[in-house]
Design a protein around this motif. Structure first.
Motif, mmCIF file in Angstrom:
data_model
loop_
_atom_site.group_PDB
_atom_site.id
_atom_site.type_symbol
_atom_site.label_atom_id
_atom_site.label_comp_id
_atom_site.label_asym_id
_atom_site.label_seq_id
_atom_site.Cartn_x
_atom_site.Cartn_y
_atom_site.Cartn_z
ATOM 1 N N SER A 134 0.906 -1.180 -0.025
ATOM 2 C CA SER A 134 -0.120 0.017 0.051
ATOM 3 C C SER A 134 0.739 1.315 0.059
ATOM 4 O O SER A 134 0.328 2.179 -0.049
ATOM 5 C CB SER A 134 -0.868 0.181 1.009
ATOM 6 O OG SER A 134 -0.202 -0.098 2.246
ATOM 7 N N THR A 152 -3.176 -1.807 5.707
ATOM 8 C CA THR A 152 -4.264 -1.269 5.282
ATOM 9 C C THR A 152 -5.151 -2.104 4.706
ATOM 10 O O THR A 152 -5.114 -2.788 3.788
ATOM 11 C CB THR A 152 -3.831 0.002 4.243
ATOM 12 O OG1 THR A 152 -2.740 0.647 4.542
ATOM 13 C CG2 THR A 152 -5.175 0.722 3.675
ATOM 14 N N SER A 198 -4.675 -8.259 3.401
ATOM 15 C CA SER A 198 -4.392 -7.349 4.623
ATOM 16 C C SER A 198 -4.166 -8.297 6.206
ATOM 17 O O SER A 198 -4.998 -9.180 6.309
ATOM 18 C CB SER A 198 -5.596 -6.672 4.724
ATOM 19 O OG SER A 198 -5.338 -5.762 5.963
#
Length: 504
Positions: free
Chosen positions: A15, A48, A85
């Protein structure tokens, strides 16, 4: 060109800015050239929370803005992007990541081949390999497993050695790819071809015919929003220890026995191990450091380094380094090498200048300047990539007045030639299992071994000066005193063939 084997590229820190600006756009360019394997996926990892679609949408904007090959974003490539994630700092969470990775591997048929790219802060470099190893993901008995590590490789010699030890606890040296994007540039690789494929250069490439060598890499911008990082780094760590010493090694290396990774990297290490140490008490004589101060550049006020965001108002961190050193081996004994790098200088440029010895007898020295005249070979890395040879020619008319003329080659003159980005080339090399343009552990330690006494001298001797230089100039005047006699640095312009000081 040979295609890599099927595999999944796993990007830790997906990210972040590096993935968005460099990695995924480079992969998209490889896709457009049909250089990616048939069964291939990118698995982005980060804390994230993003869905696959959100990740693809974010990467699509990066491809549109930063891809070298402009045009529509290929939908077929975006479908190869996945995202997972989890907290990469917690070893307990790697079991879930492993299960997802193996399921994706089975779904696309990538054969258990994985490349792990650490696009993370350096503090994660020891942790992630350990957690991967604990899950058995570093074992390469059922498919290849490779680990790409971004710079910085340590903060000093001790930390570099410690990092190498920790990485080697979990991955073998041949699995570790320490990336330096400078070595991915086409003109850097052309150094080898220029030297070793041309009979007119290699016989002259030694102490008998070369007077000195100059390596310059400058930027025309300041630290911007990276003040906090730069306070911990400085120009010596950020540029000299890695990029510029590697460029120097390619200039100075012996011909490799073969054009393969092991032979070329062996010769690079030999050069780095031959660098003459600079004793701490001699550092002020051989190394000049500077820091840009506020100034007016082209009618606009420019902040000094100490006014930048995140910078200590009393900072002594260098934004400019000029250095003189020697390589103690048979080829280069007595030939001075000069390195210069800095921020807020007149132009952005990276180049190598080979200054050849002057003729032993000055037949045409009507003008005292001719006595100092030397042939130069300029190897431009960026921008306006190419080669420039400077030599003397007779001025038309009576007498034998001599002036410098240029013979130049520009990569831009090659019609229909595509220059791949550095990350494009390096990612493809890792996929193919070719570590030639990646740094080996012993090379990293040899470079730090040379740099460490300089850092220690600066730390232990506060009386060593940090010279101020106005933003937009070529650094402290004291840097000119490093070069003997009447000679000075070459002051390059944006365009390879232009004369000196054109930016000022």
């Amino acid at each position: 060109m040979k295609k890599p084997d099927n595999h999944i590229l796993v990007i830790f820190g997906a990210s972040g800015d590096l993935t968005h600006r460099k990695l995924v756009p480079a992969l998209a360019d490889l896709h457009k050239q049909d250089l990616l394997p048939e069964k291939f996926a990118v698995l982005g990892l980060g804390r994230t929370p993003l869905t696959n679609e959100q990740f693809r949408e974010k990467m699509s904007t990066g491809i549109q803005e930063f891809s070298s090959k402009k045009g529509d974003v290929p939908n077929g490539f975006l479908k190869r992007l996945y995202y997972y994630s989890f907290n990469t700092k917690e070893g307990a969470e790697y079991k879930g990541f492993k299960d997802y990775l193996l399921a994706l591997d089975k779904e696309i048929g990538s054969g258990g081949n994985f490349i792990f790219y650490l696009a993370t802060p350096p503090s994660m470099y020891p942790l992630i390999p350990r957690f991967l190893s604990e899950q058995g993901l570093s074992r390469d008995d059922k498919g290849f497993r490779r680990l790409i590590v971004e710079k910085p490789f340590g903060h000093d010699l001790a930390s570099a050695r410690q990092l190498n030890r920790e990485l080697l606890n979990y991955f073998k040296e041949e699995q570790i790819y320490r990336i330096d994007h400078y070595l991915g540039k086409e003109t850097v690789q052309n150094l080898l071809v220029t030297r070793f494929s041309n009979g007119i250069y290699e016989p002259l490439w030694n102490r008998n015919y070369i007077h000195h060598v100059e390596v310059t890499s400058t930027e025309d911008i300041g630290v911007g929003n990276r003040g906090g990082y730069y306070e911990e780094s400085g120009a010596l760590r950020d540029m000299v220890q890695n990029h510029l010493l590697l460029l120097t090694s390619l200039v100075a290396m012996e011909p490799p026995a073969l054009i393969n990774a092991e032979s070329i990297r062996n010769e690079i290490v030999k050069v780095l191990q031959s660098l003459r140490p600079i004793p701490k008490e001699e550092v002020p004589r051989y190394v000049i450091r500077g820091q840009y101060i506020e100034s007016e550049v082209k009618g606009q006020h420019v902040k000094g380094y100490r006014q930048e965001k995140g910078v200590d108002p009393k900072s002594r961190v260098e934004t400019f380094v000029a250095m003189k050193f020697y390589i103690d081996n048979w080829r280069w004994a007595g030939v001075p090498f000069y390195i210069r790098t800095g921020k807020m200088l007149p132009t952005r440029v990276t180049e190598i200048v080979i200054h050849f010895q002057p003729t032993p007898h000055h037949l045409f020295a009507d003008d005292p300047a001719i006595i100092r005249q030397q042939n130069q070979l300029v190897i431009r890395i960026q921008p306006d990539e190419g080669l420039l040879l400077k030599f003397g020619m007779k001025v038309p008319g009576a007498g034998f007045r001599v002036q410098d003329v240029n013979m130049d080659f520009h990569y831009s003159d090659l019609s229909d030639t595509y220059l791949p980005s550095a990350y494009e080339r390096l990612l493809l090399d890792c996929m193919l299992g070719d570590p030639t343009l990646y740094s080996r552990g012993d090379a990293v330690e040899a470079a730090w071994n040379f740099i460490d006494p300089i850092l220690q001298a600066w730390k232990e001797e506060p009386c060593i000066k940090v010279h101020g230089y106005p933003a937009g100039t070529w650094g402290p005047e004291e840097a000119d005193e490093l070069i003997e006699g009447d000679m000075t640095w070459r002051y390059p312009c944006k365009n390879l063939s232009d004369g000196n000081y054109c930016e000022l």
